[in-house]
Design a protein around this motif. Sequence first.
Motif, PDB file in Angstrom:
ATOM      1  N   CYS A   9     -68.547  81.054 -83.308  1.00 42.26           N
ATOM      2  CA  CYS A   9     -68.206  80.333 -82.087  1.00 42.26           C
ATOM      3  C   CYS A   9     -68.210  78.826 -82.317  1.00 42.26           C
ATOM      4  N   ILE A  13     -65.100  76.277 -81.826  1.00 40.33           N
ATOM      5  CA  ILE A  13     -65.138  75.127 -80.921  1.00 40.33           C
ATOM      6  C   ILE A  13     -64.810  73.853 -81.677  1.00 40.33           C
ATOM      7  N   VAL A  16     -61.196  73.735 -82.452  1.00 41.22           N
ATOM      8  CA  VAL A  16     -60.407  73.505 -81.257  1.00 41.22           C
ATOM      9  C   VAL A  16     -60.513  72.057 -80.810  1.00 41.22           C
ATOM     10  N   CYS A  17     -61.738  71.502 -80.871  1.00 41.37           N
ATOM     11  CA  CYS A  17     -61.929  70.119 -80.445  1.00 41.37           C
ATOM     12  C   CYS A  17     -61.072  69.182 -81.291  1.00 41.37           C
ATOM     13  N   GLN A  20     -57.390  69.741 -80.471  1.00 40.82           N
ATOM     14  CA  GLN A  20     -56.954  69.261 -79.163  1.00 40.82           C
ATOM     15  C   GLN A  20     -56.544  67.807 -79.173  1.00 40.82           C
ATOM     16  N   ASN A  25     -52.592  74.906 -77.071  1.00 37.94           N
ATOM     17  CA  ASN A  25     -52.832  75.602 -75.825  1.00 37.94           C
ATOM     18  C   ASN A  25     -54.077  76.446 -75.977  1.00 37.94           C
ATOM     19  N   PHE A  26     -55.002  76.256 -75.059  1.00 37.75           N
ATOM     20  CA  PHE A  26     -56.291  76.898 -75.164  1.00 37.75           C
ATOM     21  C   PHE A  26     -56.498  77.776 -73.946  1.00 37.75           C
ATOM     22  N   ALA A  27     -56.864  79.038 -74.164  1.00 35.55           N
ATOM     23  CA  ALA A  27     -56.999  79.947 -73.031  1.00 35.55           C
ATOM     24  C   ALA A  27     -58.124  80.929 -73.271  1.00 35.55           C
ATOM     25  N   LEU A  60     -61.493  84.063 -76.099  1.00 27.94           N
ATOM     26  CA  LEU A  60     -60.912  82.734 -76.284  1.00 27.94           C
ATOM     27  C   LEU A  60     -59.679  82.865 -77.155  1.00 27.94           C
ATOM     28  N   ARG A  61     -58.666  82.062 -76.821  1.00 31.74           N
ATOM     29  CA  ARG A  61     -57.464  82.126 -77.632  1.00 31.74           C
ATOM     30  C   ARG A  61     -56.908  80.712 -77.764  1.00 31.74           C
TER      31      ARG A  61
ATOM     32  N   PHE B  13     -67.115  74.932 -71.291  1.00 26.95           N
ATOM     33  CA  PHE B  13     -66.220  74.183 -72.171  1.00 26.95           C
ATOM     34  C   PHE B  13     -64.770  74.609 -71.951  1.00 26.95           C
ATOM     35  N   THR B  17     -59.940  73.224 -70.108  1.00 29.87           N
ATOM     36  CA  THR B  17     -58.520  73.364 -70.417  1.00 29.87           C
ATOM     37  C   THR B  17     -58.006  74.573 -69.648  1.00 29.87           C
ATOM     38  N   ALA B  18     -56.740  74.866 -69.732  1.00 29.18           N
ATOM     39  CA  ALA B  18     -56.269  75.970 -68.909  1.00 29.18           C
ATOM     40  C   ALA B  18     -55.081  76.722 -69.494  1.00 29.18           C
ATOM     41  N   GLN B  19     -55.061  78.029 -69.217  1.00 30.05           N
ATOM     42  CA  GLN B  19     -53.933  78.882 -69.598  1.00 30.05           C
ATOM     43  C   GLN B  19     -52.829  78.719 -68.576  1.00 30.05           C
TER      44      GLN B  19
END
Lengths: 543, 160
Positions: A9, A13, A16-17, A20, A25-27, A60-61, B13, B17-19
């Motif tokens: 994890c 993170i 991703v940080c 970004q 795209n973070f979902a 998380l994707r 966290f 952000t968003a899908q």
Amino acid sequence: MKKYALWACSCLIATVCIAQEKVGNFAGGFESNAQWYQDDEGLNFTAPQDQLRSNNYFSLRYTYDKFTAGIQYELYAPNPLLGYFPGFKGNGISNYFVNFKHQGLDITAGNFYDQFGSGLVFRSWEDRQLGVDNSIRGIRVKYDFTDYLNATAFTGNQRTGFELSEGTLTGVNTEFNLGSVLKSDTGIDLGASYVQRYQESTSADVNFPATVGLYSARADLTFDSFFIGGEYVYKEEDAFVNNRQVFAGNYQDGRALLINTGYATKGLGINATFRAMENMTFFSDRDESANPFLQQTINYVPGYTKQQDYAVTNIYVYAPQAAVVPGEQKAGEIGGQIDVYYTADKDSFLGGKYGTKFEFNYANWSGLDATFDEPNNTYTAALLSRGEKYFEEYSFAVKKRFGENLSAIFTGVRTEYNGLIVEGKDFFLKGNSFIIDAQYKLTKGRSVRMDLQHLGADADRGNWAATTLEYSFSPFLSIYATDLYNYEETNRHYFSTGGSYTRGRTRVALNYGRQRGGLICVGGVCRFVPENTGLTINLATNF
Amino acid sequence: MKNLVLLLALVSFAFSTAQTELPNITLKDLKGNGVSLASLSKDKTIVVSLWATWCIPCIRELDVISEDYLKLQKEMGFELIAISVDDARSTRRVKPAVMGKGWDYLVLLDVNNQVRRHLGVTTVPLTLIMKDGKIKFRHSSFTPGAEDELFKKFKEIASN
């Protein structure tokens, strides 16, 4: 495992940080289903020692350019909900994958879900209500050669709980759209698949099948309003297994035929499905034959009957019989169903002022006409033959509007159900159900719904009655109370009450009471629940 | 406990952000033609409804919208795309059901739940309003009257 989860994890993170900073795209999603079980003498239900249990899923994707990466963390605290596979114990990263997609090429490393054809040879899927996640962890490559030809190949092991199957699966699939090559108005789709399981031989017998393969060939024709399609599957010889005991020297093959045809034009739709199958169970660990938790299933063999919507019509539901069990005189099944949808137009005789919708379904299933040699656990059967009746059902529904704000659904169902075959209880039941389901729209998004249900049955627990009252304060908040009552044999009430709130990406539902099990629909959403007593909280959100 | 803290940290966290998009895949329509999800709402506003033939609230929603669909199309350019999440058990019923009910929607088949999994939904119906490829509104149930809220939101989003 825990250390590993934390490590993975934090890594994600961190990645991703950094990522970004550019674009990406973070979902993800979070779902928690918790239940506080309570002793219930009336149901003979004793709450488990750890009365509060929960299933939690966090996914998380992250997508960046042509890459997508994802993980799923699952926590069953302190144990999974009742009725779930006990292998869902503790917590950990259950699934992870990296996917690359570019110009017709689609490569996944890690856990993936896929389906070949109708799923008769292969389908990996997730259903949290049912407690099924049989994703494959391995490598999958899909390639679109042209608009009309694609192929998929994969290899990997199947997920079971937090572990992987002993057997290794390998599969290839190709789909060819002949209709578009011929520039024909008729759609002509062809497909072929091969899926095999390799699991080390457990026998000294040199003929013991360590590798078992399934072959599928299929074709679909789509005309303007008429369509027809078929699939034939052959399963190579696999060792006979009963009660986790593998019988060396007893090897049986299997086969299935699926035909589907229909006609659809505006206002009228008809669909007919026929399926015959013999010895069509296929597990990624051969010992797992006929486990009740649907673990390690490689192929998908759904029950082709109408998926009923009400409490009384969900008590006697057919379960497909794909397995060979000579001791129970089972070698497979044959049968089918027909659906008809019809809309009577506004201002017609049947339609009235608002139009009327009709739905009809007929399903009929039997065993194969087989001869069994019980001491040797073998049989002989013809695929296209009919034996003992397993299930038959007529369902008829009329949907009618009675004004601007009032509408109702009238449903009638006639069921014949072989209890011995489907659930191992010695009875054959004939039952008739009638349901009235009315809905009234009030002002400002408020509405009220009520149903009355009755099942008259001549066997098992006899007659049942049920009612539901539901009130919606707005499209976002609704409450309900329902009771299902067996008034002939057990005199048991299955009363429950609760509510749900949904807004944007989040949904919370709270229920208290007894649940007989089956499909329950609240505040406009349906889900499956097992029998128990207690307080349930469901939370689902995504981002 | 440690896990719970970790979980909460991850959730909070992730909320930052968003899908906002549909998955970049192609689904088949009822004629067997592939339709790319990415281009569905290019330069326009549409409603996407995830439904199934066995889901009564879903059918109620699509039936009630269907009654005024032509009028809604004319009045505010309303367009609905219905993505069926029926699996192999009931996917063959979709075409007869859609035609038999007389719906005029574009219907797509999500046979192995790719869209459903991407959006993280376990329950249907799920109704989305999309504009230029982005999800602008999301609602996950249907009770009578919810359609009025949907039309209101659609107007709002389309005219923005």
